[in-house]
Design a protein around this motif. Sequence first.
Motif: not given
Length: 259
Positions: A234-247, A193-196
């Motif tokens: 199994t999955a990684l993503t940053f929130s749209p504002d880039g302030e949270t990483l969901a795993v 995952a790459i930050s916004p």
Amino acid sequence: MLFRSREEIPAYPGTAALQSLIARSLCRVRSDSALADTVVDLPGPVGWQIIAQLQIWLEEEIETEQLDWFHRLPLVTMTASAALQADQQKRLCQPLIETLALSLASMGDRQQKCQRLHQALRPLALAKPGYGPANLIRLYQGLGVDLRGADFSHLDIWEADLSQISLQGADFQSAHFRHTAFSTPLDPSPILAISPDGHDLVAADCQGRLWWWNLNQGDLVEVIELADPPTLITALTFSPDGETLAVGTNTGQIWLYPI
């Protein structure tokens, strides 16, 4: 020629010394001139004598906690062939660790020794890059000492092997890695995952750890272990504002990390 102490070592005369060794067939220049630096090979007996003397000096430095050669030379060269790495491990690194282990009977003694060596090395490594931090990690590993609480932040980590030691609880923030073997490789289909804003990259390895990199500086910011025992990510993503990483994990759990 071997010297009994560092005080007996003459000032390095540059290419004159190299030419002298070559003229006496005590070393030869490697033919692959594509390398940026001049590389010489030493015949077995000469190389073994040098390693034996170096081991004596390293043992003295570790005992007195006055580190010099320990910071200047790698115990094992990660960019060398597997055969050469094994030879370095056998002839220099392992005997050094075994000697140290004999003098430190308990795990508490080993932990305290590693901490004192760390305290002696850190200001030296901050002032001048070298191989000391990577060599110290090898001592931690060889003595069975946990890296938890060790501060390697802002240090240059050269020729380190991080594939066989847990980094949990150690601080590698803004460390600069070069020629370093990291832990378990990523899956064939890596989870990334790459930050916004494009500043950060997070990668998941096969053991359920997150490797957090600052792309602007090329630094490893943090290694995060989600759980013990490890959990498959199994999955990684940053929130749209880039302030949270969901795993996301194979257990159905979702972990949220504030940035």
